[in-house]
Write a protein that holds these residues in place. Structure first.
Motif, PDB file in Angstrom:
ATOM      1  N   ARG A 456       0.834  -1.206   0.000  1.00  0.00           N
ATOM      2  CA  ARG A 456       0.000   0.000   0.000  1.00  0.00           C
ATOM      3  C   ARG A 456       0.870   1.258   0.000  1.00  0.00           C
ATOM      4  NH1 ARG A 456      -4.358   2.090   4.558  1.00  0.00           N
ATOM      5  NH2 ARG A 456      -4.978   3.967   3.413  1.00  0.00           N
ATOM      6  N   ALA A 457       1.954   1.227   0.745  1.00  0.00           N
ATOM      7  CA  ALA A 457       2.860   2.375   0.756  1.00  0.00           C
ATOM      8  C   ALA A 457       3.464   2.596  -0.626  1.00  0.00           C
ATOM      9  CB  ALA A 457       3.956   2.168   1.794  1.00  0.00           C
ATOM     10  N   CYS A 458       3.838   1.511  -1.303  1.00  0.00           N
ATOM     11  CA  CYS A 458       4.382   1.631  -2.662  1.00  0.00           C
ATOM     12  C   CYS A 458       3.363   2.256  -3.606  1.00  0.00           C
ATOM     13  CB  CYS A 458       4.779   0.262  -3.206  1.00  0.00           C
ATOM     14  SG  CYS A 458       6.149  -0.531  -2.357  1.00  0.00           S
ATOM     15  N   GLU A 459       2.109   1.916  -3.401  1.00  0.00           N
ATOM     16  CA  GLU A 459       1.045   2.390  -4.297  1.00  0.00           C
ATOM     17  C   GLU A 459       0.667   3.841  -4.037  1.00  0.00           C
ATOM     18  OE1 GLU A 459      -1.866  -0.598  -3.494  1.00  0.00           O
ATOM     19  OE2 GLU A 459      -1.124  -1.958  -5.071  1.00  0.00           O
ATOM     20  N   ASN A 460       1.147   4.413  -2.947  1.00  0.00           N
ATOM     21  CA  ASN A 460       0.875   5.821  -2.658  1.00  0.00           C
ATOM     22  C   ASN A 460       1.643   6.677  -3.667  1.00  0.00           C
ATOM     23  OD1 ASN A 460       1.017   8.506  -1.547  1.00  0.00           O
ATOM     24  ND2 ASN A 460       0.458   7.654   0.442  1.00  0.00           N
ATOM     25  N   PRO A 461       0.960   7.512  -4.447  1.00  0.00           N
ATOM     26  CA  PRO A 461       1.654   8.286  -5.489  1.00  0.00           C
ATOM     27  C   PRO A 461       2.657   9.296  -4.946  1.00  0.00           C
ATOM     28  CG  PRO A 461      -0.621   9.005  -5.278  1.00  0.00           C
ATOM     29  CD  PRO A 461      -0.498   7.752  -4.461  1.00  0.00           C
ATOM     30  N   GLN A 462       2.608   9.585  -3.648  1.00  0.00           N
ATOM     31  CA  GLN A 462       3.540  10.555  -3.068  1.00  0.00           C
ATOM     32  C   GLN A 462       4.809   9.898  -2.529  1.00  0.00           C
ATOM     33  OE1 GLN A 462       2.440  13.408  -3.875  1.00  0.00           O
ATOM     34  NE2 GLN A 462       0.433  12.538  -4.383  1.00  0.00           N
ATOM     35  N   VAL A 463       4.814   8.584  -2.398  1.00  0.00           N
ATOM     36  CA  VAL A 463       5.965   7.873  -1.823  1.00  0.00           C
ATOM     37  C   VAL A 463       6.944   7.516  -2.931  1.00  0.00           C
ATOM     38  CG1 VAL A 463       6.729   5.765  -0.662  1.00  0.00           C
ATOM     39  CG2 VAL A 463       4.697   6.986   0.161  1.00  0.00           C
ATOM     40  N   ASN A 464       8.188   7.961  -2.776  1.00  0.00           N
ATOM     41  CA  ASN A 464       9.215   7.714  -3.787  1.00  0.00           C
ATOM     42  C   ASN A 464      10.156   6.579  -3.448  1.00  0.00           C
ATOM     43  OD1 ASN A 464       9.205  11.147  -3.596  1.00  0.00           O
ATOM     44  ND2 ASN A 464       8.537  10.130  -5.466  1.00  0.00           N
ATOM     45  N   ILE A 465      10.467   6.422  -2.163  1.00  0.00           N
ATOM     46  CA  ILE A 465      11.467   5.438  -1.730  1.00  0.00           C
ATOM     47  C   ILE A 465      10.952   4.738  -0.481  1.00  0.00           C
ATOM     48  CG2 ILE A 465      13.830   5.117  -0.878  1.00  0.00           C
ATOM     49  CD1 ILE A 465      14.572   7.745  -2.302  1.00  0.00           C
ATOM     50  N   ILE A 466      11.099   3.421  -0.439  1.00  0.00           N
ATOM     51  CA  ILE A 466      10.836   2.683   0.798  1.00  0.00           C
ATOM     52  C   ILE A 466      12.160   2.605   1.552  1.00  0.00           C
ATOM     53  CG2 ILE A 466      10.049   0.529   1.840  1.00  0.00           C
ATOM     54  CD1 ILE A 466       7.844   2.058   0.379  1.00  0.00           C
ATOM     55  N   GLY A 467      12.231   3.285   2.700  1.00  0.00           N
ATOM     56  CA  GLY A 467      13.464   3.352   3.464  1.00  0.00           C
ATOM     57  C   GLY A 467      13.686   2.109   4.310  1.00  0.00           C
ATOM     58  N   ALA A 489       7.699  -6.634  -6.582  1.00  0.00           N
ATOM     59  CA  ALA A 489       6.870  -6.481  -7.778  1.00  0.00           C
ATOM     60  C   ALA A 489       6.076  -5.184  -7.713  1.00  0.00           C
ATOM     61  CB  ALA A 489       5.935  -7.682  -7.925  1.00  0.00           C
ATOM     62  N   ALA A 490       5.575  -4.840  -6.517  1.00  0.00           N
ATOM     63  CA  ALA A 490       4.818  -3.595  -6.357  1.00  0.00           C
ATOM     64  C   ALA A 490       5.708  -2.381  -6.589  1.00  0.00           C
ATOM     65  CB  ALA A 490       4.200  -3.542  -4.961  1.00  0.00           C
ATOM     66  N   CYS A 491       6.953  -2.438  -6.114  1.00  0.00           N
ATOM     67  CA  CYS A 491       7.889  -1.324  -6.340  1.00  0.00           C
ATOM     68  C   CYS A 491       8.139  -1.131  -7.829  1.00  0.00           C
ATOM     69  CB  CYS A 491       9.204  -1.599  -5.627  1.00  0.00           C
ATOM     70  SG  CYS A 491       9.154  -1.362  -3.847  1.00  0.00           S
ATOM     71  N   ALA A 492       8.374  -2.230  -8.536  1.00  0.00           N
ATOM     72  CA  ALA A 492       8.632  -2.136  -9.977  1.00  0.00           C
ATOM     73  C   ALA A 492       7.411  -1.601 -10.710  1.00  0.00           C
ATOM     74  CB  ALA A 492       9.029  -3.511 -10.518  1.00  0.00           C
ATOM     75  N   ARG A 493       6.229  -2.032 -10.287  1.00  0.00           N
ATOM     76  CA  ARG A 493       4.987  -1.631 -10.956  1.00  0.00           C
ATOM     77  C   ARG A 493       4.671  -0.155 -10.736  1.00  0.00           C
ATOM     78  NH1 ARG A 493       1.887  -4.511  -8.153  1.00  0.00           N
ATOM     79  NH2 ARG A 493       0.751  -2.946  -6.923  1.00  0.00           N
ATOM     80  N   THR A 494       4.970   0.353  -9.544  1.00  0.00           N
ATOM     81  CA  THR A 494       4.565   1.716  -9.184  1.00  0.00           C
ATOM     82  C   THR A 494       5.673   2.748  -9.353  1.00  0.00           C
ATOM     83  OG1 THR A 494       5.184   1.348  -6.864  1.00  0.00           O
ATOM     84  CG2 THR A 494       2.910   0.817  -7.503  1.00  0.00           C
ATOM     85  N   GLY A 495       6.877   2.318  -9.704  1.00  0.00           N
ATOM     86  CA  GLY A 495       7.976   3.272  -9.813  1.00  0.00           C
ATOM     87  C   GLY A 495       8.441   3.781  -8.465  1.00  0.00           C
ATOM     88  N   THR A 496       8.474   2.883  -7.478  1.00  0.00           N
ATOM     89  CA  THR A 496       8.942   3.225  -6.135  1.00  0.00           C
ATOM     90  C   THR A 496      10.302   2.564  -5.917  1.00  0.00           C
ATOM     91  OG1 THR A 496       6.649   3.227  -5.365  1.00  0.00           O
ATOM     92  CG2 THR A 496       8.367   3.201  -3.674  1.00  0.00           C
ATOM     93  N   ALA A 497      11.277   3.343  -5.522  1.00  0.00           N
ATOM     94  CA  ALA A 497      12.621   2.787  -5.317  1.00  0.00           C
ATOM     95  C   ALA A 497      12.728   2.123  -3.953  1.00  0.00           C
ATOM     96  CB  ALA A 497      13.668   3.888  -5.439  1.00  0.00           C
ATOM     97  N   LEU A 498      13.625   1.161  -3.857  1.00  0.00           N
ATOM     98  CA  LEU A 498      13.955   0.545  -2.578  1.00  0.00           C
ATOM     99  C   LEU A 498      15.288   1.097  -2.100  1.00  0.00           C
ATOM    100  CD1 LEU A 498      13.030  -3.187  -3.227  1.00  0.00           C
ATOM    101  CD2 LEU A 498      11.955  -1.686  -1.551  1.00  0.00           C
ATOM    102  N   GLU A 499      15.355   1.422  -0.830  1.00  0.00           N
ATOM    103  CA  GLU A 499      16.584   1.981  -0.285  1.00  0.00           C
ATOM    104  C   GLU A 499      17.578   0.892   0.081  1.00  0.00           C
ATOM    105  OE1 GLU A 499      17.183   5.556   2.619  1.00  0.00           O
ATOM    106  OE2 GLU A 499      16.773   3.774   3.843  1.00  0.00           O
ATOM    107  N   ILE A 500      18.844   1.184  -0.147  1.00  0.00           N
ATOM    108  CA  ILE A 500      19.941   0.437   0.465  1.00  0.00           C
ATOM    109  C   ILE A 500      20.500   1.380   1.516  1.00  0.00           C
ATOM    110  CG2 ILE A 500      22.158  -0.689   0.103  1.00  0.00           C
ATOM    111  CD1 ILE A 500      21.270  -1.068  -2.849  1.00  0.00           C
ATOM    112  N   ASN A 501      20.082   1.170   2.750  1.00  0.00           N
ATOM    113  CA  ASN A 501      20.438   2.061   3.850  1.00  0.00           C
ATOM    114  C   ASN A 501      21.847   1.744   4.305  1.00  0.00           C
ATOM    115  OD1 ASN A 501      20.604   2.948   6.772  1.00  0.00           O
ATOM    116  ND2 ASN A 501      18.579   3.750   6.254  1.00  0.00           N
ATOM    117  N   ALA A 502      22.742   2.727   4.241  1.00  0.00           N
ATOM    118  CA  ALA A 502      24.161   2.500   4.463  1.00  0.00           C
ATOM    119  C   ALA A 502      24.572   2.517   5.925  1.00  0.00           C
ATOM    120  CB  ALA A 502      24.972   3.549   3.696  1.00  0.00           C
TER     121      ALA A 502
END
Length: 575
Positions: A456-467, A489-502
Motif C-alpha cells: 500500500r505504501a508503494c502504491e501511494n503516489p507521493q511515496v518515492n522510496i521505501i526506506g 513487484a509492487a515497487c517495480a509496478r509503481t515506480g517506487t525505489a527501494l533503499e539500500i540504507n548505508a
C-alpha cells in the motif's frame, strides 16, 4: 582503532543502562543516552576538547562534560565504576540480548538468580519466566529470538568497525621501509556486512619488520601467533588481525587467494586445473614443469584463466564466474557514481547537526544534489509539526545552489502505519520534492498484513522510496516478515525505489534481497540516513552492499542527473 568519540559514546550509553538497571531516574538515563549519541556523531575529536568545548555539543551539560574529561585523562570514570560494582557481571551479559532490556535483566537476576545467557535459555525452556510479573509466553518467544540473534552474531564484528581497524593498520604498516604494497583482503574486501577477522597482506622482500610491527602496535592486546609467514594478534577491541607477507612478484596471486571467498576460489582453481595449471597464493603455475605464468597482479591471474578482473564484492560464486566467461560481468556502481544523498536528517528531529552544517558537509563531498528528509509527525517522539517543516522548507530553498551549485531537495521520512497509511494528506505531501517512507513500529504483525502494509505504501503516489525496507538491525533485530517478492513487484509496478540504507547496523536491503529485487526490475537508492556529519561517510558501506547485489549505476536513482531523477520522483507526473 575506535574513534575516541565512539569510546565515549559507548561509555555514556553503558552508564545510562546502569542507571536504568539500578532504578535511577528515567530522565537521567535519557539525558545520558542523548549525550552519548551527540558525542558519537560529533565531527571533532572529543579527546581534544576541554569541558567548555564539550558543553558546546548539544545535550552535553557540565556533569557529563566532566565525566568525559575524566575518562579522556584517566581511562575510567569513578561513578561508572561504582555503578558497575553494584551490578553482577551476569546481568550486564544479559543486557546484550536484543529485546530484553536492563530492567528485565535485573528482574531475572533478582527473582530467578539468572546470570548468563545459557541459564536464561534453560529457564525459558523450563517455562520459568511466564509466571513473573511483566513476562509471559510471548515475552519468552521474543527473548529466545534475541538469544538466537546474539549467538548468530557470535564473534563477528560490524563492517564499519573492521574497516576502521584495518585502514589504521594498513596506513601504519605501509610506512615501514621495504613495503611495496599493503592492503586488507578477506571478507572485509568483499564488503560482507559482518567480518569474523581481518586479513592484511603485505608485499615485501623481508617479512620480519612487518610481523614485529604488528605485535608492537599500541592497539595489540594479545599476540596469538608470531611467525615468518603469518602473524596473528587480537586488538584491545577483541578483533583478530592476521598479517601475511608475500614476495612482490606474487602480490596479485596473494590478493586473489586471500580475498576469497572459499567458493569463488574453488571455482578459479578448478578452471586452472582444466587449463593444465595450478593456482595458489604464490601464483599460477604450469602443472608440468612448474613454470609460473601469472602472479604480479589480479588482472594478470584472471586473464590467464580466461576471465576479466572480477570486483571483490562479487566473489561469492553467485554467477560471477559464468558471467565473466560470457563477457557479461556488470560494471558495478561505485562511490564516484553517486551524485547525491536522498535520505538524511538534521537536529530538527533526531539528527545531531543543524541544517546549514549538514548541507555544507554534503557539498564538500562534491554532490550535485542533496535531500533533507526529517521525520514526519506520526513518529511522535520527534515532535514534528506542519509549521516546523514548512519553516525548514523556506530555509532549504534559501540555501539551494549556494554551496558549489549543489541543488537541494526538501523531503521527509514518512512513517508507514499498520495499514500502510502515511503521515500527512496527499495535498500536503505534494509540496515535498521527495518522500521516503519506512516502517518504524508494529514489527511483529503477520506476514500477510505486513506485505499489504508495504504494498500500500508503494502504491501511494507521493511515496518515492521505501526506506530501510526490512527494518533489520544486524545482530539486534530481524527483518519484518513479509512476502518480499510481492513487495518488489509492487515497487517495480509503481515506480517506487527501494533503499539500500548505508548505516552499518542496517545495510538494508541486504545483498541477497537486492539480487532478488533486481530481477523484478526495481530501482534503488543508496542513502546514508545520516544523522550527523560523520555518518555521511557511511555511503561506502551502502555502495559496497549495492555492488554485492550486482547493481550498476543505471539501477541506482541517485547516480542519475537531477533532471532524470526529478522525472522518476514525479511517479508518472502524479506529484
Amino acid at each position: 582503532m575506535v574513534r575516541p568519540n565512539e569510546e565515549v559514546e559507548a561509555l555514556l550509553q553503558e552508564y545510562a543502562d546502569l542507571i536504568a538497571i539500578t532504578g535511577g531516574e528515567a530522565f537521567k538515563a535519557r539525558a545520558y543516552e542523548k549525550a552519548a549519541r551527540a558525542i558519537g556523531g560529533h565531527p571533532a575529536d572529543v579527546s581534544h576538547l576541554d569541558a567548555a568545548g564539550l558543553r558546546k555539543i548539544p545535550g552535553v551539560g557540565r556533569s557529563i562534560a566532566e565525566k568525559v574529561v575524566e575518562y579522556v585523562r584517566t581511562g575510567r570514570v569513578a561513578v561508572v565504576e561504582e555503578k558497575r560494582a553494584l551490578i553482577p557481571a551476569g546481568v550486564r551479559e544479559l543486557i546484550a540480548i536484543p529485546t530484553l532490556g536492563p530492567k528485565r535483566a535485573m528482574a531475572l537476576y533478582e527473582d530467578l538468580h539468572i546470570s548468563s545467557v545459557d541459564q536464561l535459555a534453560d529457564a525459558i525452556e523450563a517455562e520459568k519466566l511466564r509466571d513473573l510479573k511483566g513476562f509471559g509466553e510471548r515475552t519468552e518467544e521474543n527473548i529466545l529470538h534475541g538469544i538466537a540473534l546474539l549467538r548468530q552474531a557470535g564473534g563477528r564484528i560490524p563492517l564499519s568497525t573492521a574497516m576502521e581497524t584495518a585502514e589504521e593498520i594498513v596506513t601504519g604498516i605501509s610506512l615501514i621501509t621495504g613495503c611495496e604494497h599493503c592492503a586488507y583482503a578477506g571478507s572485509l574486501r568483499r564488503m560482507r556486512e559482518t567480518v569474523g577477522d581481518i586479513d592484511i597482506l603485505v608485499a615485501a622482500r623481508r617479512s620480519a619488520p612487518f610481523m614485529d610491527a604488528l605485535t608492537e602496535l599500541p592497539s595489540t592486546a594479545e599476540v596469538v601467533a608470531h611467525g615468518t609467514k603469518k602473524t596473528s594478534i587480537r586488538t584491545v577491541d577483541g578483533v583478530q588481525v592476521d598479517l601475511r607477507v608475500v614476495r612482490p612478484d606474487a602480490w596479485g596471486a596473494g590478493m586473489q587467494y586471500f580475498t576469497g571467498s572459499k567458493a569463488h576460489n574453488i571455482r578459479t582453481r578448478t578452471i586452472a586445473v582444466h587449463l593444465g595449471l595450478k593456482l595458489s597464493e604464490y601464483g599460477l603455475f604450469e602443472t608440468e614443469g612448474g613454470r609460473r605464468v601469472a602472479s604480479r597482479s589480479e588482472e594478470e591471474v584472471y586473464a590467464r584463466l580466461g576471465l576479466p578482473w572480477i570486483p571483490p564484492t562479487l566473489r561469492e560464486d553467485r554467477g560471477e564466474i559464468e558471467a565473466g566467461l560470457r563477457g557479461e560481468l556488470p560494471e558495478v556502481v561505485t562511490e564516484r557514481d553517486i551524485r547525491g544523498d536522498l535520505h538524511t536528517h538534521t537536529d530538527l528531529t533526531d539528527g545531531l547537526t543543524p541544517l546549514e552544517e549538514m548541507v555544507a558537509a554534503a557539498a564538500a563531498r562534491g554532490y550535485a544534489y542533496y535531500a533533507v528528509t526529517d521525520h514526519a509527525p506520526n513518529l511522535s517522539m520527534e515532535r514534528m509539526t506542519d509549521e516546523k517543516v514548512l519553516a525548514q522548507r523556506e530555509r532549504v530553498r534559501s540555501l539551494d545552489g549556494k554551496h558549489h551549485g549543489m541543488r537541494l531537495l526538501h523531503g521527509t521520512e514518512l512513517n508507514i502505519g499498520p495499514g500502510g497509511e502515511v503521515d500527512w494528506p496527499d495535498e500536503f505531501l505534494r509540496g515535498f520534492d521527495i518522500c521516503v517512507a519506512a516502517v518504524h513500529s508494529h514489527f511483529t504483525a503477520g506476514r500477510a498484513a505486513t506485505t499489504r502494509r508495504l504494498v500500500r505504501a508503494c502504491e501511494n503516489p507521493q511515496v518515492n522510496i521505501i526506506g530501510h525496507p526490512t527494518t533489520r538491525l544486524l545482530g539486534k533485530r530481524p527483518g519484518i516478515d513479509a512476502d518480499l517478492d510481492e513487495v518488489f513487484a509492487a515497487c517495480a509496478r509503481t515506480g517506487t525505489a527501494l533503499e539500500i540504507n548505508a548505516q552499518p547496523d542496517r545495510l538494508d536491503l541486504g545483498d541477497e534481497d537486492i539480487l532478488r529485487a533486481r530481477h523484478h526490475g526495481v530501482r534503488f537508492a543508496v542513502d546514508t540516513d545520516a544523522h550527523s556529519i560523520p555518518q555521511l561517510a557511511y555511503l561506502r558501506y551502502g555502495v559496497g552492499t549495492a555492488q554485492r547485489g550486482w547493481l550498476t549505476p543505471d539501477d541506482v536513482i541517485n547516480t542519475w542527473p537531477l533532471r532524470r531523477l526529478r522525472r522518476f520522483l514525479a511517479k508518472d507526473g502524479r506529484r
